[in-house]
Enzyme design. Structure first.
Site, PDB file in Angstrom:
ATOM      1  N   CYS A   2     -97.647  -9.662  21.437  1.00 32.87           N
ATOM      2  CA  CYS A   2     -96.377 -10.147  21.968  1.00 32.87           C
ATOM      3  C   CYS A   2     -95.885  -9.213  23.079  1.00 32.87           C
ATOM      4  CB  CYS A   2     -95.260 -10.230  20.925  1.00 32.87           C
ATOM      5  SG  CYS A   2     -95.680 -11.215  19.495  1.00 32.87           S
ATOM      6  N   ARG A  27    -100.374 -10.565  26.651  1.00 28.09           N
ATOM      7  CA  ARG A  27    -100.183 -10.018  25.300  1.00 28.09           C
ATOM      8  C   ARG A  27    -100.029 -11.117  24.259  1.00 28.09           C
ATOM      9  NH1 ARG A  27     -98.523  -4.637  26.250  1.00 28.09           N
ATOM     10  NH2 ARG A  27     -98.042  -4.408  24.054  1.00 28.09           N
ATOM     11  N   TRP A  73     -97.512 -13.883  20.325  1.00 25.03           N
ATOM     12  CA  TRP A  73     -98.813 -14.090  19.715  1.00 25.03           C
ATOM     13  C   TRP A  73     -98.520 -14.119  18.222  1.00 25.03           C
ATOM     14  CZ3 TRP A  73    -102.229 -11.824  16.242  1.00 25.03           C
ATOM     15  CH2 TRP A  73    -103.542 -12.297  16.274  1.00 25.03           C
ATOM     16  N   GLY A 100     -94.515  -6.512  17.025  1.00 27.85           N
ATOM     17  CA  GLY A 100     -94.961  -5.646  15.933  1.00 27.85           C
ATOM     18  C   GLY A 100     -95.091  -6.453  14.658  1.00 27.85           C
ATOM     19  N   GLU A 469    -122.533  -7.761  23.871  1.00 27.47           N
ATOM     20  CA  GLU A 469    -121.375  -7.956  24.749  1.00 27.47           C
ATOM     21  C   GLU A 469    -121.416  -9.350  25.384  1.00 27.47           C
ATOM     22  OE1 GLU A 469    -118.596  -6.852  25.112  1.00 27.47           O
ATOM     23  OE2 GLU A 469    -117.960  -7.459  27.095  1.00 27.47           O
ATOM     24  N   LYS A 473    -118.517 -12.273  24.939  1.00 27.35           N
ATOM     25  CA  LYS A 473    -117.835 -12.851  26.095  1.00 27.35           C
ATOM     26  C   LYS A 473    -117.967 -14.363  26.083  1.00 27.35           C
ATOM     27  CE  LYS A 473    -116.246 -10.291  27.311  1.00 27.35           C
ATOM     28  NZ  LYS A 473    -115.710  -8.982  27.414  1.00 27.35           N
ATOM     29  N   GLU A 476    -115.749 -15.978  23.345  1.00 27.58           N
ATOM     30  CA  GLU A 476    -114.293 -15.883  23.466  1.00 27.58           C
ATOM     31  C   GLU A 476    -113.711 -16.772  24.549  1.00 27.58           C
ATOM     32  OE1 GLU A 476    -114.194 -11.415  25.373  1.00 27.58           O
ATOM     33  OE2 GLU A 476    -112.325 -12.160  24.575  1.00 27.58           O
ATOM     34  N   HIS A 492    -136.119 -12.406  10.194  1.00 25.24           N
ATOM     35  CA  HIS A 492    -135.614 -12.043   8.871  1.00 25.24           C
ATOM     36  C   HIS A 492    -134.432 -12.914   8.461  1.00 25.24           C
ATOM     37  CE1 HIS A 492    -138.371  -8.714   8.905  1.00 25.24           C
ATOM     38  NE2 HIS A 492    -137.963  -8.454  10.134  1.00 25.24           N
ATOM     39  N   LYS A 587    -104.527  -9.923  25.072  1.00 24.19           N
ATOM     40  CA  LYS A 587    -105.220  -8.825  25.739  1.00 24.19           C
ATOM     41  C   LYS A 587    -105.053  -7.506  24.993  1.00 24.19           C
ATOM     42  CE  LYS A 587    -107.240  -7.103  29.438  1.00 24.19           C
ATOM     43  NZ  LYS A 587    -108.659  -7.392  29.378  1.00 24.19           N
TER      44      LYS A 587
END
Ligand code: F6R
Length: 592
Positions: A2, A27, A73, A100, A469, A473, A476, A492, A587
């Site tokens: 947030c 955020r 968020w 928070g 990585e 990417k 997401e 396996h 982020k």
């Protein structure tokens, strides 16, 4: 997560609150809201969805010199109108925005209910507003009410508060979540970070944990536990001013293409006149450390895996821990162990928890590698090294990863007094620039795989870390389910998931593993998967999909990762996704 903003003074409040929130949308962007004091009355505007939707809700002319805003968020309660901030207390004395998580909110809610308080949302924030009201009714002082509330409430918070009977001041409090005050001309500001204030303020005040206070047009007072505190002034990076798209359609594309210049800037900052200019004491500590342990999350964790390889290559013992795991199962391997905390934002809650734990022991030095000057991790570590990558706005991290890896390469080289690193990094930029020139070829690959439901990324050694990585990417921002495996591990179990036409992305940057990984490509091809191989020239065969220039594999992996960044970008673009703000993400992950 947030983002919060606040303003008191003459400046165009509507503009600051709306544009400030837009700049904090990275955020969180589930819902947004603003509260203003107009003619002694608090007006609340709230929408589900993006900040721009607020624009049509708020009258174009508002007469206020006091306002707060929030972009959310969701942590407690779905993104719905009832859960949008700002929230107010039962008698409307306090209106607040919060970033928070309140750990004991249910307990407090129950006890407030017993006193007759009612709740109209599922959020933990509404509990804070009512604790403030309850305490105010006992003390008749807003500041005392905040001080008491900080003792009652456990967890993280950065809050901006409007008190109904005070149209001239804004109140605030902070614990764990970031909060910054911007000092302006006849106007003072508050925000989760410097971005909303960067064009109007040159001077900032870092609010520290458990501080609270009052901001007027001309005056700022900070307290801790009833005692007045001295303000800790800071300035901010000029780089923060470069936050425009600069002609690019998306920040992610812009940020991928900034990678070579980020690497050059790193070198300009850390290698001057043929000498490394890191903190000398930090380099000494690294030289004598027997063990170098990394702690990070997500993409920064993947960069740390490469860091571990660099440290092992110079004979150091090295570990990499996922922060949210280490926080619960801390491990100290050696007396001469040094911890490196890697975090683009410098505000990732899980990493902060780890740093606090290490600091409590007072036995091990810490280094934070971050892109954010003045962030909690930068402030609280023994040493820090900045990435100088410029603000990264797209939620999916790209240039910060490449900057982290490059900085770790420079650090490793400084430890062993190898002065060739900067030249090697600059030469490697040629490889990166060639990839940028050929991005349309990657777009064609994206076009072939854009409708896939599942994808796999394979590699061995360093290329496995690249695969991890690349896979993160892709999932997401494209929402295609994707997994990364070391090539040898497929048989396996995971190979059961391979179906006809499943895209498998494979990376080869090192001749030692080329044959082995090609064997793994054959195994999936035999099960009708389609392999897209990204290889360096010396390892290439005629059927490879994308061939890159040869370079030292310790660095050419920067190019391999860049190809995977482009791939994800184009797949997401072709699927029509919101690239810079993918669903469910934020982020800066400031909650554990
Ligand atoms: C992925 C991504 C995240 C972050 C992670 C850690 O593209 O951006 O995985 O890397 O949330 O964030 P920082 O580096 O800010 O600690």
């Amino acid at each position: 997560m947030c983002g919060i903003v606040g303003i008191v003074g003459n400046h165009d409040s509507r503009n600051y609150l709306l544009n400030g929130l837009k700049s904090l949308e990275y955020r969180g962007y589930d819902s947004a809201g603003i509260a203003i004091m107009e003619n002694q009355e608090i007006k609340n505007y709230r929408v589900v969805g993006r900040v721009h939707l607020l624009d049509s809700e708020i009258p174009s002319l508002i007469n206020t010199s006091l306002g707060i805003g929030h972009t959310r968020w969701a942590t407690h309660g779905a993104p719905s109108k009832r859960n949008c901030h700002p929230h107010k207390s039962n008698d409307g004395l306090f209106t607040i925005v919060h970033n928070g998580v309140i750990e004991n909110f249910q307990e407090i809610k129950n006890s407030l209910r017993e006193k007759g308080y009612e709740f109209y949302s599922d959020t933990d924030t509404e509990v804070i507003a009512n604790v403030l009201e309850d305490e105010y009714k006992k003390t008749n002082s807003v500041l005392d009410a905040i001080n008491n509330a900080l003792k009652i409430i456990h967890g993280s918070l950065a809050i901006a508060i409007i008190f109904k009977n005070d149209s001239e001041n804004l109140y605030f409090a902070k614990r764990k979540s970031p909060l910054l005050i911007g000092v302006g001309d006849k106007t003072n500001y508050l925000a989760s970070d410097a971005l909303p204030m960067i064009k109007t303020c040159v001077k900032f005040i870092d609010i520290l944990d458990n501080q609270y206070g009052i901001i007027g047009e001309h005056d700022i007072k900070i307290y801790q536990d009833g005692v007045k505190q001295k303000a800790k002034y800071t300035t901010r990076n000029a780089e923060l001013l470069n936050i425009d798209l600069g002609g690019y359609p998306h920040y992610m594309l812009k940020e991928i293409e900034e990678i070579p210049s980020c690497i050059s800037r790193l070198i300009d900052n850390y290698f001057i006149n043929g000498k490394y200019c890191f903190n000398e004491e930090m380099i000494e500590k690294l030289k004598t450390a027997k063990c170098v342990s990394f702690i990070a999350c997500g993409t920064s964790y993947h960069a740390s895996l490469i860091g571990k390889h660099y440290m092992e290559s110079i004979g150091k013992m090295s570990n990499v821990y996922i922060a949210s795991e280490w926080a619960y199962f801390p491990k100290f391997i050696d007396e001469d162990e040094i911890f490196i905390l890697v975090s683009q934002s410098g505000e990732t809650a899980d990493v902060i928890t780890c740093l606090k734990k290490i600091n409590e022991f007072k036995t091990h030095p810490t280094i934070t590698i971050t892109n954010t000057k003045g962030s909690t991790l930068e402030r609280d570590a023994t040493y820090s090294a900045l990435l100088y990558a410029g603000v990264e706005i797209a939620v999916a991290s790209t240039k910060a990863y490449n900057a982290q890896v490059s900085l770790l390469y420079l650090l490793k080289s400084a430890i062993i007094d190898d002065y060739n690193a900067s030249k090697k990094l600059l030469d490697n930029n040629i490889l990166l620039n060639n990839i940028i020139e050929r991005k349309d070829e990657i777009k064609e690959i994206a076009n072939k795989v854009k409708d896939a439901h599942n994808a796999f990324f394979l590699g061995r050694g360093l290329d496995y870390f690249v695969a991890m990585e690349g896979s993160l990417k892709l999932k997401e921002i494209s929402y295609i389910h994707s997994e990364a495996f070391p090539g040898g591990e497929l048989k396996h179990g995971p190979i059961a998931l391979i179906e006809e036409n499943t895209p498998v992305f494979g990376f080869i940057s090192n001749k030692d593993i080329a044959l082995a990984i090609r064997g793994n490509f054959s195994e999936v091809k035999a099960r009708k998967a389609i392999v897209y191989s990204f290889v360096t020239k010396e390892n290439a065969i005629s059927t490879d999909t994308f061939v890159m220039d040869d370079f030292d594999p310790d660095l050419s992996i920067l190019g391999s990762v860049m190809t995977s960044q482009y791939l994800s970008y184009y797949v997401a673009l072709l699927r029509g996704n919101d690239i810079d703000k993918p669903r469910n993400l934020a982020k800066s992950v400031t909650v554990e």
